[in-house]
Design a protein around this motif. Structure first.
Motif, mmCIF file in Angstrom:
data_model
loop_
_atom_site.group_PDB
_atom_site.id
_atom_site.type_symbol
_atom_site.label_atom_id
_atom_site.label_comp_id
_atom_site.label_asym_id
_atom_site.label_seq_id
_atom_site.Cartn_x
_atom_site.Cartn_y
_atom_site.Cartn_z
ATOM 1 N N ARG A 92 0.826 -1.206 0.000
ATOM 2 C CA ARG A 92 0.000 0.000 0.000
ATOM 3 C C ARG A 92 0.861 1.257 0.000
ATOM 4 N NH1 ARG A 92 -3.553 -0.574 4.694
ATOM 5 N NH2 ARG A 92 -3.666 -2.713 4.029
ATOM 6 N N VAL A 93 1.949 1.232 0.779
ATOM 7 C CA VAL A 93 2.839 2.389 0.836
ATOM 8 C C VAL A 93 3.470 2.620 -0.534
ATOM 9 C CG1 VAL A 93 4.899 3.370 1.902
ATOM 10 C CG2 VAL A 93 3.299 2.076 3.295
ATOM 11 N N ALA A 94 3.915 1.545 -1.181
ATOM 12 C CA ALA A 94 4.527 1.666 -2.510
ATOM 13 C C ALA A 94 3.546 2.211 -3.530
ATOM 14 C CB ALA A 94 5.061 0.309 -2.957
ATOM 15 N N SER A 95 2.304 1.762 -3.476
ATOM 16 C CA SER A 95 1.328 2.242 -4.455
ATOM 17 C C SER A 95 0.985 3.712 -4.233
ATOM 18 C CB SER A 95 0.066 1.389 -4.440
ATOM 19 O OG SER A 95 -0.636 1.569 -3.240
ATOM 20 N N SER A 96 1.186 4.219 -3.021
ATOM 21 C CA SER A 96 0.910 5.638 -2.781
ATOM 22 C C SER A 96 1.921 6.528 -3.502
ATOM 23 C CB SER A 96 0.864 5.956 -1.291
ATOM 24 O OG SER A 96 2.135 5.866 -0.720
ATOM 25 N N LEU A 97 3.060 5.957 -3.898
ATOM 26 C CA LEU A 97 4.024 6.735 -4.682
ATOM 27 C C LEU A 97 3.426 7.115 -6.030
ATOM 28 C CD1 LEU A 97 7.366 4.780 -4.126
ATOM 29 C CD2 LEU A 97 6.738 6.983 -3.156
ATOM 30 N N THR A 98 2.765 6.164 -6.670
ATOM 31 C CA THR A 98 2.221 6.422 -8.001
ATOM 32 C C THR A 98 0.765 6.877 -7.985
ATOM 33 O OG1 THR A 98 1.847 4.039 -8.190
ATOM 34 C CG2 THR A 98 3.788 4.916 -9.265
ATOM 35 N N SER A 99 0.038 6.604 -6.919
ATOM 36 C CA SER A 99 -1.376 6.988 -6.891
ATOM 37 C C SER A 99 -1.597 8.413 -6.398
ATOM 38 C CB SER A 99 -2.179 6.013 -6.028
ATOM 39 O OG SER A 99 -1.764 6.082 -4.691
ATOM 40 N N HIS A 100 -0.608 9.010 -5.777
ATOM 41 C CA HIS A 100 -0.758 10.381 -5.279
ATOM 42 C C HIS A 100 0.034 11.366 -6.142
ATOM 43 C CE1 HIS A 100 -2.126 8.224 -1.664
ATOM 44 N NE2 HIS A 100 -2.856 9.302 -1.480
ATOM 45 N N VAL A 101 -0.114 11.237 -7.447
ATOM 46 C CA VAL A 101 0.587 12.121 -8.371
ATOM 47 C C VAL A 101 0.187 13.563 -8.090
ATOM 48 C CG1 VAL A 101 0.915 12.719 -10.797
ATOM 49 C CG2 VAL A 101 0.750 10.328 -10.107
ATOM 50 N N GLY A 102 1.168 14.430 -7.997
ATOM 51 C CA GLY A 102 0.907 15.836 -7.709
ATOM 52 C C GLY A 102 0.964 16.164 -6.231
ATOM 53 N N LYS A 103 0.905 15.153 -5.389
ATOM 54 C CA LYS A 103 0.995 15.369 -3.936
ATOM 55 C C LYS A 103 2.406 14.980 -3.507
ATOM 56 C CE LYS A 103 -3.885 14.493 -3.225
ATOM 57 N NZ LYS A 103 -4.876 13.624 -2.613
ATOM 58 N N MET A 113 9.357 -8.106 -4.158
ATOM 59 C CA MET A 113 8.210 -8.888 -4.658
ATOM 60 C C MET A 113 6.974 -7.993 -4.840
ATOM 61 S SD MET A 113 9.078 -11.941 -5.294
ATOM 62 C CE MET A 113 7.493 -12.742 -5.435
ATOM 63 N N ASP A 114 6.835 -6.988 -3.971
ATOM 64 C CA ASP A 114 5.710 -6.058 -4.061
ATOM 65 C C ASP A 114 5.907 -5.004 -5.158
ATOM 66 O OD1 ASP A 114 4.443 -7.384 -2.017
ATOM 67 O OD2 ASP A 114 4.982 -5.921 -0.474
ATOM 68 N N GLY A 115 7.072 -5.007 -5.799
ATOM 69 C CA GLY A 115 7.327 -4.079 -6.896
ATOM 70 C C GLY A 115 7.667 -2.670 -6.471
ATOM 71 N N VAL A 116 8.206 -2.513 -5.263
ATOM 72 C CA VAL A 116 8.559 -1.184 -4.772
ATOM 73 C C VAL A 116 9.501 -0.477 -5.750
ATOM 74 C CG1 VAL A 116 9.876 0.016 -2.968
ATOM 75 C CG2 VAL A 116 8.130 -1.657 -2.340
ATOM 76 N N HIS A 117 10.496 -1.197 -6.246
ATOM 77 C CA HIS A 117 11.463 -0.594 -7.162
ATOM 78 C C HIS A 117 10.779 -0.054 -8.420
ATOM 79 C CE1 HIS A 117 10.991 -4.814 -8.150
ATOM 80 N NE2 HIS A 117 11.422 -4.560 -9.373
ATOM 81 N N GLU A 118 9.738 -0.733 -8.893
ATOM 82 C CA GLU A 118 9.028 -0.278 -10.086
ATOM 83 C C GLU A 118 8.285 1.038 -9.821
ATOM 84 O OE1 GLU A 118 6.636 -3.677 -10.868
ATOM 85 O OE2 GLU A 118 8.302 -4.809 -11.731
ATOM 86 N N HIS A 119 7.648 1.140 -8.652
ATOM 87 C CA HIS A 119 6.962 2.385 -8.289
ATOM 88 C C HIS A 119 7.963 3.529 -8.171
ATOM 89 C CE1 HIS A 119 2.927 0.810 -7.540
ATOM 90 N NE2 HIS A 119 3.487 -0.241 -6.957
ATOM 91 N N VAL A 120 9.106 3.251 -7.559
ATOM 92 C CA VAL A 120 10.121 4.289 -7.377
ATOM 93 C C VAL A 120 10.666 4.737 -8.728
ATOM 94 C CG1 VAL A 120 12.407 4.791 -6.420
ATOM 95 C CG2 VAL A 120 10.743 3.521 -5.057
ATOM 96 N N ILE A 121 10.942 3.796 -9.605
ATOM 97 C CA ILE A 121 11.472 4.148 -10.925
ATOM 98 C C ILE A 121 10.467 4.984 -11.715
ATOM 99 C CG2 ILE A 121 12.151 3.177 -13.167
ATOM 100 C CD1 ILE A 121 13.475 0.905 -11.453
ATOM 101 N N ARG A 122 9.190 4.654 -11.609
ATOM 102 C CA ARG A 122 8.161 5.433 -12.312
ATOM 103 C C ARG A 122 8.101 6.866 -11.797
ATOM 104 N NH1 ARG A 122 3.468 2.012 -11.327
ATOM 105 N NH2 ARG A 122 4.616 0.124 -11.644
ATOM 106 N N THR A 123 8.233 7.032 -10.485
ATOM 107 C CA THR A 123 8.073 8.377 -9.916
ATOM 108 C C THR A 123 9.360 9.193 -9.950
ATOM 109 O OG1 THR A 123 8.452 7.522 -7.687
ATOM 110 C CG2 THR A 123 6.171 7.739 -8.416
ATOM 111 N N ILE A 124 10.500 8.543 -9.951
ATOM 112 C CA ILE A 124 11.759 9.291 -9.904
ATOM 113 C C ILE A 124 11.914 10.172 -11.144
ATOM 114 C CG2 ILE A 124 13.342 7.647 -11.001
ATOM 115 C CD1 ILE A 124 15.282 8.211 -8.648
#
Length: 124
Positions: free
Chosen positions: A2-13, A39-50
């Motif tokens: 859930r924490v990882a998905s908040s990286l990409t779901s809170h765009v602009g925040k 396994m939860d794909g944290v690295h993928e969320h980080v790469i998308r937002t970085i």
């Protein structure tokens, strides 16, 4: 997850994204949690937002998180991280922030660790 998905779901925040990235960095300090984070794909969320968040503090935190995830001793985890495009992303981020010693350090740690893994995967 859930924490990882908040990286990409809170765009602009940006404050929410930075807070989430810092929380993930704290979690990654525990070696036993790193496999689950990958396994939860944290690295993928980080790469998308970085790529989308230019704030240097976020970039430093994200680079630190990616470098720490690369410290895992698991070939499959390394393959997942490499497949996500982290190597080219880190080179770009390090190039943009050539004057930031922290980002340069984290980029070197990650590239050295995963570069060795990638080289050995190619030569197999």
């Amino acid at each position: 997850r859930r924490v990882a998905s908040s990286l990409t779901s809170h765009v602009g925040k940006r404050d929410v994204q930075l807070h989430a990235c810092r929380a993930l960095l704290r979690m990654s300090a525990h070696p036993q949690l790193r496999p689950q984070l990958i396994m939860d794909g944290v690295h993928e969320h980080v790469i998308r937002t970085i790529k989308d968040i230019p704030a240097q503090q976020y970039q430093i935190t994200a680079c630190a998180l990616l470098a720490r995830l690369a410290l895992i001793d698991d070939w499959e985890a390394h393959r997942r991280i490499i497949a996500s495009g982290v190597l080219t992303t880190m080179v770009k981020v390090a190039g943009k922030h050539a004057d930031c010693a922290e980002i340069q350090h984290y980029a070197c740690v990650l590239l050295e660790r995963l570069g060795k893994v990638r080289h050995s995967l190619i030569s197999q």
